[in-house]
Write a protein that holds these residues in place. Structure first.
Motif, PDB file in Angstrom:
ATOM      1  N   VAL A  12      37.639  51.564  31.142  1.00 59.03           N
ATOM      2  CA  VAL A  12      38.102  50.186  30.940  1.00 59.03           C
ATOM      3  C   VAL A  12      37.294  49.266  31.850  1.00 59.03           C
ATOM      4  N   GLY A  13      36.545  48.359  31.233  1.00 60.20           N
ATOM      5  CA  GLY A  13      35.651  47.462  31.984  1.00 60.20           C
ATOM      6  C   GLY A  13      34.215  47.963  31.884  1.00 60.20           C
ATOM      7  N   SER A  14      33.301  47.014  31.622  1.00 62.41           N
ATOM      8  CA  SER A  14      31.898  47.425  31.414  1.00 62.41           C
ATOM      9  C   SER A  14      30.963  46.715  32.374  1.00 62.41           C
ATOM     10  N   GLY A  15      31.425  46.500  33.635  1.00 62.06           N
ATOM     11  CA  GLY A  15      30.493  46.043  34.672  1.00 62.06           C
ATOM     12  C   GLY A  15      29.638  47.234  35.092  1.00 62.06           C
ATOM     13  N   MET A  16      28.928  47.094  36.196  1.00 62.01           N
ATOM     14  CA  MET A  16      28.025  48.176  36.603  1.00 62.01           C
ATOM     15  C   MET A  16      28.767  49.480  36.849  1.00 62.01           C
ATOM     16  N   LYS A  37      36.972  43.456  27.879  1.00 65.23           N
ATOM     17  CA  LYS A  37      37.701  42.228  27.532  1.00 65.23           C
ATOM     18  C   LYS A  37      36.775  41.110  27.044  1.00 65.23           C
ATOM     19  N   ASN A  38      35.600  41.003  27.645  1.00 65.73           N
ATOM     20  CA  ASN A  38      34.647  39.956  27.267  1.00 65.73           C
ATOM     21  C   ASN A  38      34.028  40.250  25.897  1.00 65.73           C
ATOM     22  N   PRO A  39      33.375  39.246  25.295  1.00 65.63           N
ATOM     23  CA  PRO A  39      32.682  39.532  24.027  1.00 65.63           C
ATOM     24  C   PRO A  39      31.326  40.216  24.227  1.00 65.63           C
ATOM     25  N   TYR A  40      30.982  40.594  25.439  1.00 62.23           N
ATOM     26  CA  TYR A  40      29.700  41.261  25.730  1.00 62.23           C
ATOM     27  C   TYR A  40      29.915  42.265  26.847  1.00 62.23           C
ATOM     28  N   LEU A  41      28.999  43.230  26.951  1.00 70.71           N
ATOM     29  CA  LEU A  41      29.063  44.215  28.041  1.00 70.71           C
ATOM     30  C   LEU A  41      28.248  43.729  29.240  1.00 70.71           C
ATOM     31  N   GLY A  42      28.518  44.303  30.408  1.00 70.96           N
ATOM     32  CA  GLY A  42      27.667  44.019  31.581  1.00 70.96           C
ATOM     33  C   GLY A  42      28.403  43.486  32.790  1.00 70.96           C
ATOM     34  N   GLY A  43      29.572  42.884  32.572  1.00 70.32           N
ATOM     35  CA  GLY A  43      30.356  42.401  33.717  1.00 70.32           C
ATOM     36  C   GLY A  43      29.707  41.226  34.418  1.00 70.32           C
ATOM     37  N   ARG A  44      30.092  41.052  35.670  1.00 69.06           N
ATOM     38  CA  ARG A  44      29.679  39.876  36.458  1.00 69.06           C
ATOM     39  C   ARG A  44      28.172  39.796  36.644  1.00 69.06           C
ATOM     40  N   VAL A  45      27.511  40.937  36.792  1.00 62.07           N
ATOM     41  CA  VAL A  45      26.086  40.852  37.131  1.00 62.07           C
ATOM     42  C   VAL A  45      25.263  40.235  35.995  1.00 62.07           C
ATOM     43  N   TRP A 190      39.307  53.295  35.416  1.00 62.07           N
ATOM     44  CA  TRP A 190      39.690  51.870  35.386  1.00 62.07           C
ATOM     45  C   TRP A 190      38.691  51.099  36.247  1.00 62.07           C
ATOM     46  N   ALA A 191      37.865  50.273  35.589  1.00 62.87           N
ATOM     47  CA  ALA A 191      36.761  49.602  36.300  1.00 62.87           C
ATOM     48  C   ALA A 191      36.728  48.120  35.915  1.00 62.87           C
ATOM     49  N   THR A 192      37.860  47.446  36.137  1.00 67.75           N
ATOM     50  CA  THR A 192      37.975  46.064  35.651  1.00 67.75           C
ATOM     51  C   THR A 192      37.458  45.019  36.646  1.00 67.75           C
ATOM     52  N   GLY A 193      36.939  45.466  37.786  1.00 70.03           N
ATOM     53  CA  GLY A 193      36.161  44.581  38.651  1.00 70.03           C
ATOM     54  C   GLY A 193      36.906  43.437  39.293  1.00 70.03           C
ATOM     55  N   TRP A 194      36.197  42.335  39.460  1.00 70.61           N
ATOM     56  CA  TRP A 194      36.663  41.237  40.313  1.00 70.61           C
ATOM     57  C   TRP A 194      36.523  39.902  39.600  1.00 70.61           C
ATOM     58  N   LYS A 195      37.167  38.892  40.215  1.00 71.90           N
ATOM     59  CA  LYS A 195      36.957  37.509  39.783  1.00 71.90           C
ATOM     60  C   LYS A 195      36.730  36.687  41.046  1.00 71.90           C
ATOM     61  N   PRO A 196      36.030  35.528  40.926  1.00 69.13           N
ATOM     62  CA  PRO A 196      35.816  34.715  42.120  1.00 69.13           C
ATOM     63  C   PRO A 196      37.136  34.113  42.596  1.00 69.13           C
ATOM     64  N   GLY A 356      35.049  34.723  47.910  1.00 63.97           N
ATOM     65  CA  GLY A 356      35.051  36.185  47.862  1.00 63.97           C
ATOM     66  C   GLY A 356      35.490  36.755  46.521  1.00 63.97           C
ATOM     67  N   MET A 357      35.612  38.072  46.505  1.00 64.27           N
ATOM     68  CA  MET A 357      35.926  38.784  45.267  1.00 64.27           C
ATOM     69  C   MET A 357      37.399  39.215  45.275  1.00 64.27           C
ATOM     70  N   GLN A 358      38.115  38.767  44.278  1.00 65.72           N
ATOM     71  CA  GLN A 358      39.528  39.130  44.149  1.00 65.72           C
ATOM     72  C   GLN A 358      39.642  40.151  43.013  1.00 65.72           C
ATOM     73  N   PRO A 359      40.375  41.238  43.210  1.00 66.70           N
ATOM     74  CA  PRO A 359      40.422  42.242  42.142  1.00 66.70           C
ATOM     75  C   PRO A 359      41.156  41.716  40.907  1.00 66.70           C
ATOM     76  N   ASN A 360      40.619  41.997  39.724  1.00 68.15           N
ATOM     77  CA  ASN A 360      41.325  41.589  38.508  1.00 68.15           C
ATOM     78  C   ASN A 360      42.683  42.277  38.395  1.00 68.15           C
ATOM     79  N   THR A 361      42.802  43.453  39.049  1.00 70.37           N
ATOM     80  CA  THR A 361      44.098  44.154  38.997  1.00 70.37           C
ATOM     81  C   THR A 361      45.193  43.398  39.752  1.00 70.37           C
ATOM     82  N   SER A 362      44.807  42.377  40.581  1.00 67.81           N
ATOM     83  CA  SER A 362      45.847  41.674  41.338  1.00 67.81           C
ATOM     84  C   SER A 362      46.757  40.863  40.421  1.00 67.81           C
ATOM     85  N   ASP A 363      46.213  40.327  39.308  1.00 63.78           N
ATOM     86  CA  ASP A 363      47.128  39.634  38.386  1.00 63.78           C
ATOM     87  C   ASP A 363      47.148  40.254  36.992  1.00 63.78           C
TER      88      ASP A 363
END
Ligand SMILES: Cc1cc2nc3c(=O)[nH]c(=O)nc-3n(C[C@H](O)[C@H](O)[C@H](O)COP(=O)(O)OP(=O)(O)OC[C@H]3O[C@@H](n4cnc5c(N)ncnc54)[C@H](O)[C@@H]3O)c2cc1C
Length: 420
Positions: A12-16, A37-45, A190-196, A356-363
């Motif tokens: 789950v999640g397609s960042g690095m 979740k996004n319409p494309y793969l790759g995540g934040r980078v 589970w690799a749903t990464g972060w949000k600013p 900083g980076m806030q985990p998406n799992t926080s909300d």
């Protein structure tokens, strides 16, 4: 293994970290499904201009991973997808996945005729709303999959039929609906990464009031050739070249009122962004306001290199307040030099908040009970039996650490299946 169990791995999640986990598991012979979740793969980078420390473009590395996905029939992926429910146990999870409508099917060739016919514009989500795009759009120039998407507002408008009619390939489906997919998987990464971190919460910095106060993620888009200014770093207020650029470290980080932890990458990200400014403006003055500089192990060499630039001033002090100057064009930063205890007022044309980076799992936690730490990160590598956290959903990290973490999670997910 009983006959109800399965060897499939869900990522789950397609960042690095997620991309790496999925590709490594598939290349080891396991069928893998990516849910993004996004319409494309790759995540934040995918939104970054360059990577520290080598200053190479992330799209090259992503491109290699996308090729590995295309060549491997063991990997399937869904974009605009989220996991709704998980039940069962290690080796035998039942998962339901919700697919949101894109309104464009696989016949899309990216000819762009839909966008040409479309008049409606929306804020460009990929560029953090710094520019507008047509409501029929490709998520970004190098998006994978290369397929357009229609915004919901367009689909519900009078324009929708005209845009559909403009497609020569019958690729627009205005009747497309959400779908739920049910499947069985043996283990889950589970690799749903972060949000600013939300800069509008930093009231003394005036992010919502002053257009020339931007965040570090916005700076990545401003510097990118696929960004809102096609790579020209200019002041958002008037499009002018900045003469003085200020980076404010720990904007919300290491602060009990915001993010109490250090994200570990923001110092290096600001140094990297200082090189973006320097490349375009050889005479610009650049300030980096910091509490401590965090550049561990070999990344110290990058810090040393950046410090050699006489026009990049490392200023030990936390900026207390940003105001507009009397002309209404410039910004004034109030800051105490913590080495001398003197108060300063420093003028800047453009301010970059290193949030900083806030985990998406926080909300958006997992739809199954697992333990989290105090900040909302997944508390341990094996969250529960058969479910593994990877990348920034687990702890803030840089890209090379995310790749290692994704590889480790793939191995754990494989072991979890293999030991049964
Ligand atoms: C300003 C800035 C600059 C940086 N620059 C660098 C750099 O130059 N070099 C470097 O090494 N590191 C850099 N980093 C760190 C880098 O961003 C991270 O290491 C990297 O993004 C981690 O990848 P990830 O896969 O863990 O998470 P992400 O990149 O966040 O990917 C997570 C993916 O999961 C998806 N997702 C989220 N929620 C769901 C859900 N519920 N269901 C399905 N999918 C979901 C997201 O859409 C996303 O695609 C920087 C960080 C910042 C803040």
């Amino acid at each position: 293994m009983t006959n109800t169990e399965t060897q499939n791995i869900l990522v789950v999640g397609s960042g690095m970290s997620g991309l790496t986990a999925a590709i490594e598991a598939a290349e080891a012979g396991y069928d893998t499904l990516i849910v993004e979740k996004n319409p494309y793969l790759g995540g934040r980078v995918a939104q970054f201009h360059h990577y520290f420390p080598k200053l190479c473009p992330p799209l090259c590395g992503l491109e290699i991973n996308f090729r590995r996905i295309k060549q491997n029939p063991r990997i399937r992926f869904f974009t605009m997808a989220e996991v709704e429910t998980i039940s069962g146990e290690e080796g035998n999870f039942d998962v339901s996945i919700r697919l949101s409508p894109r309104y464009v099917n696989e016949k899309c060739t990216c000819c762009g005729k839909c966008a040409e016919a479309c008049e409606m514009e929306i804020d460009n989500p990929f560029n953090f709303g710094m520019d507008k795009i047509k409501a029929a759009y490709l998520p970004h120039d190098m998006a994978f999959p290369q397929r357009y998407i229609l915004d919901q507002a367009l689909v519900e408008s009078d324009e929708a039929q005209k845009v559909k009619g403009a497609c020569p390939y019958d690729a627009i489906d205005l009747e497309m609906e959400s779908k739920t997919l049910k499947l069985k998987v043996g283990s889950i990464v589970w690799a749903t990464g972060w949000k600013p971190y939300d800069a509008s919460k930093l009231e003394t910095y005036g992010f919502n009031n002053y257009p020339d106060v931007i965040t570090n993620v916005m700076m990545e888009r401003l510097a990118s050739w696929t960004g809102p200014t096609r790579g020209r770093i200019v002041r958002p207020s008037d499009g002018e070249a900045p003469k003085t650029v200020a980076f404010i470290q720990c904007a919300g980080s290491r602060d009990e009122n915001h993010l109490p932890f250090c994200s570990g990458v923001c110092c290096l990200a600001s140094m990297k962004q200082a090189t973006y400014v320097r490349e375009q403006y050889p005479d610009a003055l650049i300030y980096i306001f910091f509490i401590d500089i965090r550049a561990t192990d070999r990344l110290e060499a990058f810090y040393t290199r950046v410090k050699e630039d006489e026009n990049i001033r490392f200023f030990k002090g936390k900026v207390a307040k940003i105001n507009q100057d009397d002309s209404g064009k410039g910004l004034i930063l109030r800051v105490e030099d913590t080495t001398t205890e003197e108060l300063h007022e420093i003028a800047a044309d453009l301010v970059v908040l290193a949030t900083g980076m806030q985990p998406n799992t926080s909300d958006n936690p997992l739809p199954i009970q697992i333990p989290y730490d105090d900040y909302g990160f997944i508390a341990s590598k094996e969250a529960i039996a058969g479910v593994f956290g990877a990348g920034c959903s687990r702890i803030p990290m840089n890209v090379s650490e995310a790749v290692q973490d994704g590889t480790a999670a793939a191995l754990k997910a494989i072991q979890s299946i293999a030991r049964r």
